[in-house]
Design a protein around this motif. Structure first.
Motif, PDB file in Angstrom:
ATOM      1  N   ASP A 334       0.976  -1.202  -0.036  1.00 57.12           N
ATOM      2  CA  ASP A 334      -0.054   0.063   0.133  1.00 57.12           C
ATOM      3  C   ASP A 334       1.066   1.045  -0.091  1.00 57.12           C
ATOM      4  OD1 ASP A 334      -2.339   1.633  -0.176  1.00 57.12           O
ATOM      5  OD2 ASP A 334      -3.027   0.798   1.911  1.00 57.12           O
ATOM      6  N   ASN A 335       0.306   2.265   0.003  1.00 55.65           N
ATOM      7  CA  ASN A 335       0.877   3.654  -0.066  1.00 55.65           C
ATOM      8  C   ASN A 335       1.479   4.273   1.300  1.00 55.65           C
ATOM      9  OD1 ASN A 335       1.699   5.950  -1.635  1.00 55.65           O
ATOM     10  ND2 ASN A 335       0.549   7.297  -0.320  1.00 55.65           N
ATOM     11  N   SER A 336       1.003   3.565   2.282  1.00 55.55           N
ATOM     12  CA  SER A 336       1.487   3.577   3.714  1.00 55.55           C
ATOM     13  C   SER A 336       1.273   2.553   4.553  1.00 55.55           C
ATOM     14  CB  SER A 336       0.583   4.787   4.221  1.00 55.55           C
ATOM     15  OG  SER A 336      -0.674   4.263   4.616  1.00 55.55           O
ATOM     16  N   TYR A 337       2.269   2.551   5.450  1.00 56.83           N
ATOM     17  CA  TYR A 337       2.421   1.209   6.332  1.00 56.83           C
ATOM     18  C   TYR A 337       2.805   1.523   7.838  1.00 56.83           C
ATOM     19  CZ  TYR A 337       4.460  -3.123   7.797  1.00 56.83           C
ATOM     20  OH  TYR A 337       4.664  -4.180   8.638  1.00 56.83           O
ATOM     21  N   GLU A 338       1.990   1.021   8.563  1.00 55.59           N
ATOM     22  CA  GLU A 338       2.329   1.498   9.988  1.00 55.59           C
ATOM     23  C   GLU A 338       3.020   0.315  10.842  1.00 55.59           C
ATOM     24  OE1 GLU A 338      -0.399   2.641  13.788  1.00 55.59           O
ATOM     25  OE2 GLU A 338      -0.927   3.537  11.853  1.00 55.59           O
ATOM     26  N   GLU A 339       3.888   0.489  11.651  1.00 53.30           N
ATOM     27  CA  GLU A 339       4.634  -0.370  12.497  1.00 53.30           C
ATOM     28  C   GLU A 339       5.004   0.437  13.631  1.00 53.30           C
ATOM     29  OE1 GLU A 339       8.564  -2.991  12.391  1.00 53.30           O
ATOM     30  OE2 GLU A 339       7.237  -3.298  10.729  1.00 53.30           O
ATOM     31  N   ASP A 340       4.742  -0.266  14.989  1.00 51.67           N
ATOM     32  CA  ASP A 340       5.132   0.196  16.172  1.00 51.67           C
ATOM     33  C   ASP A 340       4.808   1.636  16.378  1.00 51.67           C
ATOM     34  OD1 ASP A 340       6.359  -2.316  16.808  1.00 51.67           O
ATOM     35  OD2 ASP A 340       8.154  -1.564  16.024  1.00 51.67           O
ATOM     36  N   GLY A 341       3.463   2.023  15.791  1.00 54.69           N
ATOM     37  CA  GLY A 341       3.084   3.393  16.030  1.00 54.69           C
ATOM     38  C   GLY A 341       3.440   4.472  15.116  1.00 54.69           C
ATOM     39  N   GLN A 342       4.411   3.730  14.332  1.00 52.10           N
ATOM     40  CA  GLN A 342       5.246   4.723  13.141  1.00 52.10           C
ATOM     41  C   GLN A 342       4.307   4.572  11.920  1.00 52.10           C
ATOM     42  OE1 GLN A 342       7.448   7.213  14.019  1.00 52.10           O
ATOM     43  NE2 GLN A 342       7.326   6.748  16.301  1.00 52.10           N
ATOM     44  N   THR A 343       4.270   5.691  11.069  1.00 52.85           N
ATOM     45  CA  THR A 343       3.845   5.483   9.754  1.00 52.85           C
ATOM     46  C   THR A 343       4.757   5.821   8.893  1.00 52.85           C
ATOM     47  OG1 THR A 343       1.552   6.141  10.650  1.00 52.85           O
ATOM     48  CG2 THR A 343       1.996   6.314   8.199  1.00 52.85           C
ATOM     49  N   ILE A 344       4.952   4.822   7.639  1.00 52.36           N
ATOM     50  CA  ILE A 344       5.887   4.865   6.651  1.00 52.36           C
ATOM     51  C   ILE A 344       5.078   5.093   5.475  1.00 52.36           C
ATOM     52  CG2 ILE A 344       7.676   3.980   5.541  1.00 52.36           C
ATOM     53  CD1 ILE A 344       8.523   4.766   8.515  1.00 52.36           C
ATOM     54  N   THR A 345       5.392   6.240   4.571  1.00 49.05           N
ATOM     55  CA  THR A 345       4.740   6.403   3.231  1.00 49.05           C
ATOM     56  C   THR A 345       5.814   6.328   2.080  1.00 49.05           C
ATOM     57  OG1 THR A 345       5.067   8.881   3.349  1.00 49.05           O
ATOM     58  CG2 THR A 345       2.900   7.819   4.560  1.00 49.05           C
ATOM     59  N   ASP A 346       5.182   6.148   1.059  1.00 42.82           N
ATOM     60  CA  ASP A 346       6.060   6.063  -0.161  1.00 42.82           C
ATOM     61  C   ASP A 346       6.103   7.692  -0.564  1.00 42.82           C
ATOM     62  OD1 ASP A 346       6.807   3.439  -0.275  1.00 42.82           O
ATOM     63  OD2 ASP A 346       4.801   2.930  -1.080  1.00 42.82           O
ATOM     64  N   ALA A 347       7.071   7.770  -1.703  1.00 43.80           N
ATOM     65  CA  ALA A 347       7.404   9.123  -1.973  1.00 43.80           C
ATOM     66  C   ALA A 347       6.193   9.688  -2.965  1.00 43.80           C
ATOM     67  CB  ALA A 347       8.515   9.411  -3.000  1.00 43.80           C
ATOM     68  N   THR A 348       5.557   8.669  -3.433  1.00 41.64           N
ATOM     69  CA  THR A 348       4.144   8.918  -4.429  1.00 41.64           C
ATOM     70  C   THR A 348       3.324   8.298  -4.229  1.00 41.64           C
ATOM     71  OG1 THR A 348       5.087   7.643  -6.119  1.00 41.64           O
ATOM     72  CG2 THR A 348       5.831   9.788  -6.187  1.00 41.64           C
ATOM     73  N   ASP A 349       2.013   8.891  -4.225  1.00 45.24           N
ATOM     74  CA  ASP A 349       0.844   8.108  -4.073  1.00 45.24           C
ATOM     75  C   ASP A 349       0.619   6.723  -5.088  1.00 45.24           C
ATOM     76  OD1 ASP A 349       0.349   9.612  -2.076  1.00 45.24           O
ATOM     77  OD2 ASP A 349      -1.157  11.035  -3.104  1.00 45.24           O
ATOM     78  N   HIS A 350      -0.014   5.823  -4.581  1.00 44.58           N
ATOM     79  CA  HIS A 350      -0.037   4.652  -5.739  1.00 44.58           C
ATOM     80  C   HIS A 350      -1.190   3.808  -4.898  1.00 44.58           C
ATOM     81  CE1 HIS A 350       2.165   1.723  -3.212  1.00 44.58           C
ATOM     82  NE2 HIS A 350       3.049   2.624  -3.052  1.00 44.58           N
ATOM     83  N   PRO A 351      -1.923   2.898  -5.915  1.00 46.25           N
ATOM     84  CA  PRO A 351      -2.692   2.090  -5.169  1.00 46.25           C
ATOM     85  C   PRO A 351      -2.165   0.974  -4.910  1.00 46.25           C
ATOM     86  CG  PRO A 351      -2.573   1.706  -7.689  1.00 46.25           C
ATOM     87  CD  PRO A 351      -1.886   3.103  -7.438  1.00 46.25           C
ATOM     88  N   THR A 352      -2.971  -0.091  -4.009  1.00 50.02           N
ATOM     89  CA  THR A 352      -2.301  -1.322  -3.461  1.00 50.02           C
ATOM     90  C   THR A 352      -1.759  -2.181  -4.592  1.00 50.02           C
ATOM     91  OG1 THR A 352      -3.767  -1.055  -1.571  1.00 50.02           O
ATOM     92  CG2 THR A 352      -2.713  -3.187  -2.115  1.00 50.02           C
TER      93      THR A 352
END
Length: 596
Positions: A334-352
């Motif tokens: 996905d375009n974002s991912y959460e782990e241990d309360g931290q959200t990681i995102t990609d540089a550009t939006d994209h679908p799953t």
């Protein structure tokens, strides 16, 4: 009465004569004793003192060794020059033979100074200050050519001497200037000139001779010469032509984006030899003060920055080596991912997207990288980062280095244990990044990078540099899998413009925020590190541009990589492979054509 007076006068005269004779005898005894002491008891000491008064010494400078490129072409050499010095206590009017008449002529020293003024183009008043006086050693002028020096001493002023000195010359100008370094008035200041000074400088000799009262050497008197021991030449791994080409290419790229600086470095990955390390501006060793001080040392060593996505290579290689990953493993990205309360995102939006690990690497998704990297314990990832030299100084023999900053896991904050997986939260240099890629692409074997190839004695005897022992970091299998993943980056990922017709090419793009002087981030660093040919990996080329201006999605350095790598493959006669791509598929579903 008269007889008595005469008799008395005779006695006085006789007494005075005896006194006089006695005094003469005493004086003769004193002089004789002194003569006996001088000639009989201490002849050597007094003779030596007299000789010492007449002795003069001039240095015989050792020839400073040349700096050569990999093909033996001269990058730095020494040329003969002379300083004119005066023993002012000897300077006086003099006699010389008139060439026209053959007659002796008396020449006032002022006339000699006037003639010297025309030869040296120095005002007579200024010359008089340095020539006339009481000093035994006064520098009149420096760095004359042999012809100028001969003309100056031919004037004939007694006490005027020419002292040989060596002046450094750089035939190729600014080519590899920051690697070669340069000299100052007190000696070498930067680069190879300074770092390798002990080998280059040699040992000076000395010439000792006697002069007469007119300051002219006595031909048949004491003469002794202690020969100089010339310095060694140093052959570098740098290829002069490739260095020039890379300098031109990276200067054009940095200018295109009005960047703070750019660097292009080429490495022979099997030997660790640095074939070129070019900066967007380069110091001219003949005039180092004319350029920006930043560029006096090689930027590949001195500048630290977050590597960004090129840092994903060590994360994926570690996961492969530890057996927690296969290149074809599937992931839902996905375009974002959460782990241990931290959200990681990609540089550009994209679908799953349904992707393989190879696809995540090729399209450089942070979210998928964290899914993969988090399967490996933090301590293990850190160990592999250390094994490839991250956080450690790199010494290639030029006297400049940076170690970057890599904190141990116990010092990572809540976010760093994630961001270090995709090249943030630590800093590296260009050479650290290349050293990492070298270990990954060279069958998993790390070979220390170097720029000094050998030392060459004055008689031509060559002494190759003893390199540090190579070290296996990854298995050959991991290396082969990473090469196929690097190829996917160029075939369908973020580095498609790096492709070179006829060759299999792989690499990794990177972009990271640049730290500001006052804290926070106020710019970016754009990079690409590529390898070719993949059937038999031989060369790495790194392109880095720091603080480019404009919109980040418009920046591209893969074209500069393609230009330089194409030149390398052509120059070193690497024939096109004609082999088909072996890149892993990037997707497991039917969404390959989705935007990214």
């Amino acid at each position: 009465m008269a007889a008595a007076q005469k008799k008395r006068a005779d006695r006085v005269l006789s007494f005075r004569m005896r006194i006089g004779l006695t005094m003469i005898l005493v004086m003769l005894l004193v002089l004789g004793g002194r003569l006996f002491h001088v000639q009989g008891l201490d002849p050597a000491g007094h003779a030596q003192a007299a000789v010492s008064e007449r002795l003069r010494s001039t240095p015989l400078p050792a020839h400073r060794g040349d700096i050569l490129d990999a093909q033996g072409r001269v990058l730095a050499t020494s040329v003969d020059r002379y300083d004119i010095v005066a023993d002012q206590q000897v300077v006086d009017d003099f006699v010389r033979i008139d060439e026209a008449t053959g007659l002796r002529e008396e020449v006032p020293v002022e006339t000699g100074i006037a003639e010297l003024s025309e030869i040296l183009d120095i005002a007579p008043e200024e010359l008089s200050e340095s020539i006339i006086g009481e000093s035994r050693y006064s520098v009149v002028t420096r760095s004359l050519t042999p012809e100028q020096s001969q003309a100056a001493t031919d004037v004939g002023i007694p006490g005027l001497y020419a002292e040989p000195v060596a002046e450094r010359s750089y035939p190729s100008g600014a080519v590899a200037g920051s690697i070669i370094g340069f000299m100052g008035s007190e000696g070498p200041l930067e680069g190879i000139e300074a770092a390798q000074d002990e080998a280059l400088r040699g040992t000076d000799g000395e010439r000792i001779f006697e002069v007469g009262g007119d300051g002219i050497r006595i031909p048949i008197a004491t003469f002794e010469e202690l020969p100089a021991e010339d310095g060694q030449d140093i052959r570098l791994t740098i290829d002069q032509d490739l260095q020039w080409f890379a300098q031109e290419a990276i200067a054009e790229k940095a200018h295109q984006y009005n960047a703070a600086w750019g660097n292009a470095t080429v490495v022979d990955l099997k030997s660790g030899e640095i074939l070129a390390t070019a900066d967007s501006e380069t110091v001219d060793p003949s005039d180092p003060g004319a350029g920006d001080e930043l560029f006096r040392r090689p930027l590949a060593l001195t500048q630290a920055f977050e590597p960004g996505s090129t840092g994903k290579a060590i994360t994926f290689a570690t996961a492969l080596e530890e057996g927690t990953l296969n290149p074809t493993d599937g992931f839902e990205v996905d375009n974002s991912y959460e782990e241990d309360g931290q959200t990681i995102t990609d540089a550009t939006d994209h679908p799953t997207l349904d992707m393989t690990a190879a696809g995540i690497f090729a399209r450089s998704y942070n979210t998928g990288t964290v899914m993969i990297g988090s399967e490996v314990p933090e301590d293990t990832r850190y160990e592999y980062m250390q094994k490839v030299g991250l956080g450690e100084p790199i010494d290639i023999g030029v006297g400049a280095e940076t170690s970057g900053v890599l904190r141990p896991p116990e010092e990572w904050d809540a976010r760093q244990h994630l961001t270090t997986q995709f090249g943030q939260g630590y800093t590296t240099s260009v050479l650290h990044n290349l050293q990492t890629f070298q270990a990954i692409t060279n069958g998993g074997v790390s070979k220390p990078l170097r720029v000094v190839d050998s030392y060459i004695d004055a008689d031509g005897t060559e002494h190759p540099v003893e390199t540090e022992a190579e070290e296996r970091v990854f298995s050959a299998e991991t290396s082969e899998e990473m090469l196929r993943m690097f190829e996917g980056v160029v075939e369908y990922g973020t580095g498609s413009d790096a492709a070179i017709p006829g060759y299999r090419v792989g690499g990794k793009t990177g972009i990271a925020e640049a730290a500001g002087a006052g804290g926070g981030f106020d710019g970016h660093t754009q990079s690409f590190i590529g390898v070719a040919p993949l059937d038999d990996p031989q060369y790495l080329v790194s392109i880095t541009v720091h603080r480019p201006q404009g919109y980040w999605r418009d920046w591209q350095v893969t074209d500069t990589f393609r230009e330089i790598m194409s030149y390398v493959l052509s120059s070193y006669d690497v024939a096109p492979e004609g082999a088909k791509s072996r890149a892993y598929d990037g997707f497991t579903g039917e969404n390959q054509d989705q935007p990214w």
